[in-house]
Design a protein around this motif. Structure first.
Motif, PDB file in Angstrom:
ATOM      1  N   GLY A  21      43.702  39.838  54.869  1.00  0.00           N
ATOM      2  CA  GLY A  21      44.653  40.958  54.003  1.00  0.00           C
ATOM      3  C   GLY A  21      43.790  41.909  53.248  1.00  0.00           C
ATOM      4  N   SER A  22      44.273  42.429  52.037  1.00  0.00           N
ATOM      5  CA  SER A  22      43.669  43.489  51.205  1.00  0.00           C
ATOM      6  C   SER A  22      44.339  43.391  50.110  1.00  0.00           C
ATOM      7  CB  SER A  22      43.711  44.803  51.990  1.00  0.00           C
ATOM      8  OG  SER A  22      44.987  45.485  52.042  1.00  0.00           O
ATOM      9  N   VAL A  23      43.159  43.481  48.927  1.00  0.00           N
ATOM     10  CA  VAL A  23      43.728  43.355  47.568  1.00  0.00           C
ATOM     11  C   VAL A  23      43.082  44.836  46.832  1.00  0.00           C
ATOM     12  CG1 VAL A  23      43.188  42.495  45.446  1.00  0.00           C
ATOM     13  CG2 VAL A  23      43.689  40.954  47.557  1.00  0.00           C
ATOM     14  N   LYS A  24      43.893  45.249  45.838  1.00  0.00           N
ATOM     15  CA  LYS A  24      43.628  46.489  45.416  1.00  0.00           C
ATOM     16  C   LYS A  24      43.291  46.276  43.747  1.00  0.00           C
ATOM     17  CE  LYS A  24      48.370  48.165  44.851  1.00  0.00           C
ATOM     18  NZ  LYS A  24      49.484  49.304  45.113  1.00  0.00           N
ATOM     19  N   LEU A  25      42.468  46.742  43.243  1.00  0.00           N
ATOM     20  CA  LEU A  25      42.133  46.551  41.612  1.00  0.00           C
ATOM     21  C   LEU A  25      42.736  47.852  40.921  1.00  0.00           C
ATOM     22  CD1 LEU A  25      38.706  45.216  41.713  1.00  0.00           C
ATOM     23  CD2 LEU A  25      40.736  43.709  41.690  1.00  0.00           C
ATOM     24  N   THR A  26      43.960  47.661  40.005  1.00  0.00           N
ATOM     25  CA  THR A  26      44.521  48.845  39.443  1.00  0.00           C
ATOM     26  C   THR A  26      44.671  48.771  38.042  1.00  0.00           C
ATOM     27  OG1 THR A  26      46.679  47.754  39.624  1.00  0.00           O
ATOM     28  CG2 THR A  26      45.817  48.701  41.627  1.00  0.00           C
ATOM     29  N   LYS A  27      44.898  49.896  37.529  1.00  0.00           N
ATOM     30  CA  LYS A  27      45.135  50.002  36.131  1.00  0.00           C
ATOM     31  C   LYS A  27      46.364  50.935  36.061  1.00  0.00           C
ATOM     32  CE  LYS A  27      43.816  49.549  31.697  1.00  0.00           C
ATOM     33  NZ  LYS A  27      43.484  48.630  30.993  1.00  0.00           N
ATOM     34  N   ASP A  28      47.487  50.591  35.187  1.00  0.00           N
ATOM     35  CA  ASP A  28      48.547  51.368  35.049  1.00  0.00           C
ATOM     36  C   ASP A  28      48.287  52.466  34.010  1.00  0.00           C
ATOM     37  OD1 ASP A  28      50.049  49.619  36.794  1.00  0.00           O
ATOM     38  OD2 ASP A  28      50.641  48.376  35.167  1.00  0.00           O
ATOM     39  N   ARG A  29      48.585  53.700  34.409  1.00  0.00           N
ATOM     40  CA  ARG A  29      48.477  55.024  33.686  1.00  0.00           C
ATOM     41  C   ARG A  29      49.476  54.922  32.619  1.00  0.00           C
ATOM     42  NH1 ARG A  29      46.748  58.242  38.567  1.00  0.00           N
ATOM     43  NH2 ARG A  29      44.480  57.889  38.474  1.00  0.00           N
ATOM     44  N   GLU A  30      49.447  55.789  31.414  1.00  0.00           N
ATOM     45  CA  GLU A  30      50.490  56.146  30.615  1.00  0.00           C
ATOM     46  C   GLU A  30      51.434  56.710  31.006  1.00  0.00           C
ATOM     47  OE1 GLU A  30      47.120  57.416  29.767  1.00  0.00           O
ATOM     48  OE2 GLU A  30      46.673  55.333  29.063  1.00  0.00           O
ATOM     49  N   SER A  38      39.437  49.933  43.178  1.00  0.00           N
ATOM     50  CA  SER A  38      38.687  49.499  44.358  1.00  0.00           C
ATOM     51  C   SER A  38      39.800  49.023  45.133  1.00  0.00           C
ATOM     52  CB  SER A  38      37.586  48.702  44.041  1.00  0.00           C
ATOM     53  OG  SER A  38      38.117  47.430  43.711  1.00  0.00           O
ATOM     54  N   ILE A  39      39.275  48.531  46.458  1.00  0.00           N
ATOM     55  CA  ILE A  39      40.250  48.011  47.372  1.00  0.00           C
ATOM     56  C   ILE A  39      39.270  46.838  48.121  1.00  0.00           C
ATOM     57  CG2 ILE A  39      41.522  48.035  49.641  1.00  0.00           C
ATOM     58  CD1 ILE A  39      42.815  50.731  48.726  1.00  0.00           C
ATOM     59  N   SER A  40      39.624  45.916  48.228  1.00  0.00           N
ATOM     60  CA  SER A  40      38.753  44.630  48.842  1.00  0.00           C
ATOM     61  C   SER A  40      39.640  44.206  50.121  1.00  0.00           C
ATOM     62  CB  SER A  40      38.585  43.616  48.059  1.00  0.00           C
ATOM     63  OG  SER A  40      37.788  44.109  46.960  1.00  0.00           O
ATOM     64  N   ILE A  41      38.892  43.925  51.230  1.00  0.00           N
ATOM     65  CA  ILE A  41      39.697  43.583  52.596  1.00  0.00           C
ATOM     66  C   ILE A  41      39.084  42.377  52.937  1.00  0.00           C
ATOM     67  CG2 ILE A  41      39.854  46.233  53.107  1.00  0.00           C
ATOM     68  CD1 ILE A  41      37.175  45.589  55.041  1.00  0.00           C
ATOM     69  N   THR A  42      39.639  41.819  53.987  1.00  0.00           N
ATOM     70  CA  THR A  42      39.110  40.609  54.606  1.00  0.00           C
ATOM     71  C   THR A  42      37.693  40.349  54.555  1.00  0.00           C
ATOM     72  OG1 THR A  42      41.249  40.835  55.948  1.00  0.00           O
ATOM     73  CG2 THR A  42      39.366  39.370  57.056  1.00  0.00           C
ATOM     74  N   GLY A  43      37.532  39.274  54.134  1.00  0.00           N
ATOM     75  CA  GLY A  43      36.052  38.807  54.165  1.00  0.00           C
ATOM     76  C   GLY A  43      35.341  39.100  53.005  1.00  0.00           C
ATOM     77  N   GLN A  44      35.934  40.126  52.063  1.00  0.00           N
ATOM     78  CA  GLN A  44      35.277  40.313  50.867  1.00  0.00           C
ATOM     79  C   GLN A  44      35.920  39.467  49.466  1.00  0.00           C
ATOM     80  OE1 GLN A  44      36.065  44.529  50.534  1.00  0.00           O
ATOM     81  NE2 GLN A  44      34.329  44.908  51.747  1.00  0.00           N
ATOM     82  N   CYS A  45      34.921  39.507  48.568  1.00  0.00           N
ATOM     83  CA  CYS A  45      35.491  38.930  47.261  1.00  0.00           C
ATOM     84  C   CYS A  45      35.829  40.134  46.168  1.00  0.00           C
ATOM     85  CB  CYS A  45      34.288  37.992  46.630  1.00  0.00           C
ATOM     86  SG  CYS A  45      32.701  38.625  46.569  1.00  0.00           S
ATOM     87  N   PHE A  46      36.455  39.683  45.404  1.00  0.00           N
ATOM     88  CA  PHE A  46      36.787  40.664  44.365  1.00  0.00           C
ATOM     89  C   PHE A  46      36.827  40.104  42.995  1.00  0.00           C
ATOM     90  CE2 PHE A  46      40.643  38.930  45.664  1.00  0.00           C
ATOM     91  CZ  PHE A  46      41.307  38.829  44.667  1.00  0.00           C
ATOM     92  N   ALA A  47      36.332  40.872  41.884  1.00  0.00           N
ATOM     93  CA  ALA A  47      36.423  40.472  40.516  1.00  0.00           C
ATOM     94  C   ALA A  47      35.491  39.548  40.086  1.00  0.00           C
ATOM     95  CB  ALA A  47      37.658  40.645  40.028  1.00  0.00           C
ATOM     96  N   ALA A  61      44.770  42.857  39.649  1.00  0.00           N
ATOM     97  CA  ALA A  61      44.613  42.611  41.235  1.00  0.00           C
ATOM     98  C   ALA A  61      45.916  42.293  41.775  1.00  0.00           C
ATOM     99  CB  ALA A  61      43.631  41.342  41.284  1.00  0.00           C
ATOM    100  N   VAL A  62      45.986  43.270  42.981  1.00  0.00           N
ATOM    101  CA  VAL A  62      47.320  43.295  43.566  1.00  0.00           C
ATOM    102  C   VAL A  62      47.430  43.091  44.993  1.00  0.00           C
ATOM    103  CG1 VAL A  62      49.798  44.240  43.704  1.00  0.00           C
ATOM    104  CG2 VAL A  62      48.483  44.545  41.687  1.00  0.00           C
ATOM    105  N   ALA A  63      47.974  42.287  45.766  1.00  0.00           N
ATOM    106  CA  ALA A  63      48.066  42.137  47.020  1.00  0.00           C
ATOM    107  C   ALA A  63      48.657  43.348  47.830  1.00  0.00           C
ATOM    108  CB  ALA A  63      48.493  40.722  47.676  1.00  0.00           C
ATOM    109  N   MET A  64      47.739  43.922  48.732  1.00  0.00           N
ATOM    110  CA  MET A  64      48.586  45.323  49.406  1.00  0.00           C
ATOM    111  C   MET A  64      49.521  44.791  50.507  1.00  0.00           C
ATOM    112  SD  MET A  64      45.201  47.768  49.157  1.00  0.00           S
ATOM    113  CE  MET A  64      46.231  48.900  49.807  1.00  0.00           C
ATOM    114  N   GLU A  65      49.228  43.474  50.847  1.00  0.00           N
ATOM    115  CA  GLU A  65      49.921  43.028  52.264  1.00  0.00           C
ATOM    116  C   GLU A  65      49.811  41.747  52.092  1.00  0.00           C
ATOM    117  OE1 GLU A  65      47.469  44.024  55.742  1.00  0.00           O
ATOM    118  OE2 GLU A  65      45.904  43.984  54.534  1.00  0.00           O
TER     119      GLU A  65
END
Length: 179
Positions: A21-30, A38-47, A61-65
């Motif tokens: 799968g894939s995970v995005k690191l996000t921040k909500d704006r005002e 950033s976006i991390s994909i299969t095989g990668q670590c994050f944070a 950190a939010v799953a994109m799929e």
């Protein structure tokens, strides 16, 4: 999809490795929009680097799929890294590569012209995935995600991509962007 793995302000307690799968690191704006860091994909670590600091997560950190993610308690991961030199070197190499592309993306975000900003993003992505032929790389993001990554308004991204297609810089096939 859009499942929250952890939230801004939480203390890092786990090492996360994406099996599928894939995970995005996000921040909500005002203004209600989302910034994608950033976006991390299969095989990668994050944070994972935040396990080595006393700081809270400055993003979500939010799953994109649909994802399969290995979750290892932070203390066990740090113990493992302390005891083995090779995985530590692998982690350094991965982070060096990721930092390189983050600096390139920071430069991309400093470009005022929307067409140049998107072109630079597409060029960097294409280079990262070792695609060299014209229109050989399918941009894996929706126009909304491109807006969130580039800090451009959605309408600007849509208009700019259409101009890029007209100028034969991209091809649009079944709604997908090829660069």
């Amino acid at each position: 999809m859009n499942e929250i793995i952890f939230s801004d302000g939480q203390k890092p307690n786990y090492y996360y490795q994406i099996r599928k799968g894939s995970v995005k690191l996000t921040k909500d704006r005002e203004n209600g929009t989302e910034a994608i860091f950033s976006i991390s994909i299969t095989g990668q670590c994050f944070a994972e680097t935040l396990l080595f600091s006393d700081k809270v997560y400055p993003f979500n950190a939010v799953a994109m799929e649909e994802c399969e993610i290995f979750k290892v308690p932070g203390e066990k991961f740090v113990e493992f890294i302390k005891s083995k030199q090779e995985p530590l070197l692998d982690l350094y190499l991965f982070n060096a590569e990721r930092m390189y592309y983050r600096f390139i993306m920071l430069n991309c975000l400093s470009i005022n012209d929307s067409m140049l900003r998107l072109t630079e993003l597409f060029r960097v992505l294409k280079e990262y995935y070792s695609k060299y032929e014209p229109f050989s790389y399918q941009i894996p993001f929706t126009r909304q995600q491109l807006s969130s990554i580039t800090a451009l308004r959605l309408e600007t991204v849509i208009r700019t991509v259409k101009k890029m297609e007209k100028n034969n810089m991209v091809q649009i096939i079944n709604g997908k962007i090829f660069y």
